[in-house]
Enzyme design. Structure first.
Site, short mmCIF file in Angstrom:
data_model
loop_
_atom_site.label_atom_id
_atom_site.label_comp_id
_atom_site.label_asym_id
_atom_site.label_seq_id
_atom_site.Cartn_x
_atom_site.Cartn_y
_atom_site.Cartn_z
N HIS A 108 -36.76 -54.98 101.45
CA HIS A 108 -36.83 -56.42 101.78
C HIS A 108 -37.43 -57.20 100.60
O HIS A 108 -36.81 -58.13 100.07
CB HIS A 108 -37.67 -56.61 103.04
CG HIS A 108 -37.82 -58.04 103.48
ND1 HIS A 108 -37.07 -58.58 104.49
CD2 HIS A 108 -38.61 -59.03 103.03
CE1 HIS A 108 -37.40 -59.86 104.65
NE2 HIS A 108 -38.34 -60.17 103.78
N GLU A 109 -38.62 -56.78 100.18
CA GLU A 109 -39.26 -57.49 99.08
C GLU A 109 -38.45 -57.32 97.78
O GLU A 109 -38.39 -58.22 96.95
CB GLU A 109 -40.70 -57.02 98.88
CG GLU A 109 -41.61 -57.21 100.10
CD GLU A 109 -41.62 -58.62 100.69
OE1 GLU A 109 -41.40 -59.58 99.93
OE2 GLU A 109 -41.82 -58.76 101.92
#
Ligand code: ZN
Length: 500
Positions: free
Chosen positions: A263-264
């Protein structure tokens, strides 16, 4: 040199200084969340406050107004016009807010956030109520200063995060989405729930760390211009082209670490893909939170929770995680990371229920801003909507309306950008699938470059040149809809739950 060219150069120079100040603040904030010793907190708050003041001074410098007028009178090329349009937007917003209100908001939000922390731990809404009342009143004032062109208060606040977004548009997007998600969840009851054997298996942190690093490297994250560290809550922050990701590890939940890091990593690829030649100009900045979130969700969910990804990833997981993966195969891990369980906490929600958590907050914050719901009635309304939307009973406020930090720090109009991110992600993924002749084959081969380049060419490289809505139309040929997301999720969950 014509006056407008000169004015544009002056604008760029000042905007570049504001960006440098912003990047310096970002470094201070990153350090605060990762390595700063606890005793340094007071001085760090002062440092950040000074940087914010210097930034605000630059953003509201009256010369900007004159330069913008000069540039608008004699428009330059397309690029310049887009940059000037966005600078005007930023300047209008900064100058619509009286300095006294800005200061009061900052002071109140910082204290309210602390009060929220204490109230949440004690699960005691009454402790937080006076602060929430104050925050709501201040946000209403802020919205009244900002709103223009027929915007509601909620619209005016949301516009800061997703330029051009209005509650009416969102309601149209969300209504069919909610129906489909509720129906999908009911269909899953008739399917076969995947086994959860792997879920609680303990894996040493260094093994988890080498695994997630390898995956983010495969995604194409550039470690020469970024790094990964640890923090309590994962985040991504850009220090002007140098992009810092954080992640977290639980000894018995490597899939959480993988999902958070991908995600990051998706946020990080967007930041690294912004055109560095435009650093300091809006053309070198991310366009909106919704588009930002689409990049993280696309890598986390469309890639990291796909069968094709696991077919490629399984040998890497075995190599890094060792014996923990014995008796597992690509199919079992693919199924496991797509389990659906309606529950109380948004940040732990699966793909089929996440957006319902967002819709609850969207309903409530509109009502709070319009004055139709009083702060004191928040818990009752929250619990009622959770029962209605998710079918779950909220046992206490800690797991109910006190779970998120957002409202305590004045973030109203922010939550829906998470759902917009999911919708944009599905629409981008469908288009990339078509343009690249099938994403599955690429993911099975671990060849992520074509997808990353497609996202770069269609999203990252444009910065704020187009509005989010225009960007979506240019990249996918259609306005944002919930159709691609619903199709994608239905197809995947029917597969995972073996529904014919
Ligand atoms: Zn995110």
């Amino acid at each position: 040199m014509p006056a407008s060219t000169d004015a544009y150069q002056q604008l760029l120079a000042l905007s570049r200084e504001a960006s440098l100040l912003g990047a310096t603040s970002a470094l201070l904030a990153w350090d605060q969340e990762t390595y700063m010793p606890g005793g340094a907190g007071e001085r760090r708050a002062e440092q950040l406050e000074l940087m914010a003041t210097l930034g605000h001074e630059r953003a509201t410098d009256p010369r900007i107004g004159e330069w913008l007028t000069s540039c608008t009178a004699t428009p330059g090329d397309d690029e310049q016009q887009a940059a000037v349009r966005e600078m005007q937007r930023d300047y209008d917003r900064a100058t619509r807010l009286p300095t006294a209100l800005v200061a009061e908001l900052a002071a109140t939000e910082s204290r309210a956030q602390q009060a929220w922390g204490t109230a949440r731990t004690a699960s005691d809404f009454a402790q937080f109520l006076p602060w929430l009342e104050k925050i709501v009143a201040l946000q209403q004032q802020k919205a009244d200063c900002l709103k223009h062109d027929g915007q509601s208060r909620w619209d005016a606040l949301a516009d800061m995060y997703e330029p051009g977004m209005r509650a009416d548009t969102l309601r149209t997007l969300f209504a069919p989405l909610r129906q489909s998600l509720v129906a999908l969840r009911q269909q899953l009851d008739a399917g076969t729930r995947p086994a959860e054997t792997f879920k609680k298996r303990e894996i040493a942190e260094p093994r988890q760390e080498s695994f997630v690093h390898a995956i983010v490297a495969a995604m194409g994250f550039d470690f020469q211009r970024g790094r990964i560290d640890r923090s309590a809550h994962p985040f991504c922050i850009s220090i002007g082209g140098d992009v810092r990701l954080t992640t977290r590890f639980h000894k018995d939940n490597v899939l959480d670490a993988l999902g958070s890091t991908m995600h990051e990593g998706g946020h990080g690829l967007y930041e690294q893909g912004l055109p560095s030649k435009h650093f300091g100009s809006p053309l070198g900045e991310a366009v909106s939170l919704g588009i930002h979130e689409s990049q993280s969700r696309l890598w986390e969910n469309h890639v990291g929770r796909s069968r094709a990804f696991w077919q490629w990833c399984m040998p890497h997981a075995q190599q890094h995680l060792g014996g923990a993966c014995d008796e597992q195969d690509a199919q079992s891990l693919y199924a496991l990371c797509n389990l659906v369980s309606p529950d109380l906490i948004r940040v732990e929600a699966d793909e089929a229920t996440y957006d319902l958590h967002v819709m609850v907050r969207f309903e409530i914050e509109q009502a709070l801003m319009a004055g139709d719901l009083l702060a004191k009635d928040l818990p009752a309304r929250w619990n009622e909507l959770y029962l209605d939307y998710l079918g779950v009973t909220v046992p206490d406020d800690r797991r109910g309306c006190l779970q998120d930090v957002h409202w305590s720090c004045g973030l109203f109009g922010y939550f829906p950008t998470y759902t917009m991110g999911n919708l944009y992600a599905a629409q981008f993924a469908a288009k990339a699938d078509e343009a690249l002749g099938g994403l599955d084959a690429l993911m099975q081969a671990g060849d992520f470059a074509p997808l990353r380049e497609w996202l770069h060419d269609n999203v990252h490289c444009h910065g704020r040149r187009y509005s989010p809505a225009e960007l979506c139309e240019r990249a996918t040929g259609a306005p944002l809809s919930s159709e691609h997301f619903i199709n994608y999720l239905t197809r995947k969950l029917h597969d995972v739950y073996a529904i014919a």
